[in-house]
Design a protein around this motif. Structure first.
Motif, PDB file in Angstrom:
ATOM      1  N   MET A  47      12.506-106.160  10.140  1.00  0.00           N
ATOM      2  CA  MET A  47      12.028-104.674  10.140  1.00  0.00           C
ATOM      3  C   MET A  47      13.329-104.062   9.338  1.00  0.00           C
ATOM      4  O   MET A  47      13.144-102.892   9.099  1.00  0.00           O
ATOM      5  N   GLU A  51      12.976-101.779   6.477  1.00  0.00           N
ATOM      6  CA  GLU A  51      13.237-100.335   6.466  1.00  0.00           C
ATOM      7  C   GLU A  51      14.568 -99.921   5.202  1.00  0.00           C
ATOM      8  O   GLU A  51      14.081 -98.948   4.725  1.00  0.00           O
ATOM      9  N   ASP A  77       3.459-111.887  11.403  1.00  0.00           N
ATOM     10  CA  ASP A  77       4.170-110.968  11.022  1.00  0.00           C
ATOM     11  C   ASP A  77       3.616-110.001  12.220  1.00  0.00           C
ATOM     12  O   ASP A  77       2.235-109.614  12.331  1.00  0.00           O
ATOM     13  N   ALA A  78       4.359-109.347  12.754  1.00  0.00           N
ATOM     14  CA  ALA A  78       3.967-107.442  13.412  1.00  0.00           C
ATOM     15  C   ALA A  78       3.601-107.207  12.266  1.00  0.00           C
ATOM     16  O   ALA A  78       4.157-106.214  12.135  1.00  0.00           O
ATOM     17  N   ASP A  80       1.127-104.350  12.268  1.00  0.00           N
ATOM     18  CA  ASP A  80       1.365-102.656  13.127  1.00  0.00           C
ATOM     19  C   ASP A  80       3.014-102.331  12.524  1.00  0.00           C
ATOM     20  O   ASP A  80       2.997-101.343  12.422  1.00  0.00           O
ATOM     21  N   LYS A  81       4.195-102.597  13.139  1.00  0.00           N
ATOM     22  CA  LYS A  81       5.428-102.641  12.909  1.00  0.00           C
ATOM     23  C   LYS A  81       5.319-102.168  11.475  1.00  0.00           C
ATOM     24  O   LYS A  81       6.381-101.631  11.099  1.00  0.00           O
TER      25      LYS A  81
END
Length: 82
Positions: A47, A51, A77-78, A80-81
């Motif tokens: 993540m 970013e 994968d997450a 929502d993140k």
């Protein structure tokens, strides 16, 4: 490719298959592969790297794609993140 030629970058995580990569290139877009990381026995999207790439490419990003691994262990994968 896109109605806004300045938006031509696709950020893509999880490269255990080439179909998605080939589709991005076939559409005339630029694929930026975001590194993954190992967490336990799972490969997940980094993540912080995602970013960083979003900041680096900013308004040129057309899409962000994550790919669920098709190899064991199968872990999504997450989203929502992301």
């Amino acid at each position: 490719p896109t109605s806004n030629p300045e938006k031509n970058i696709v950020l893509w995580s999880r490269i255990d298959q080439k179909s998605c990569f080939k589709a991005i290139l076939s559409a005339g877009l630029v694929c930026v592969v975001v590194p993954t990381k190992i967490e336990g026995d799972e490969v997940i999207t980094d993540m912080e790297a995602m970013e960083s790439e979003l900041q680096k490419h900013g308004d040129r990003v057309l899409a962000v794609i994550t790919t669920t691994s098709c190899f064991a262990p199968r872990v999504p994968d997450a989203v929502d993140k992301v």
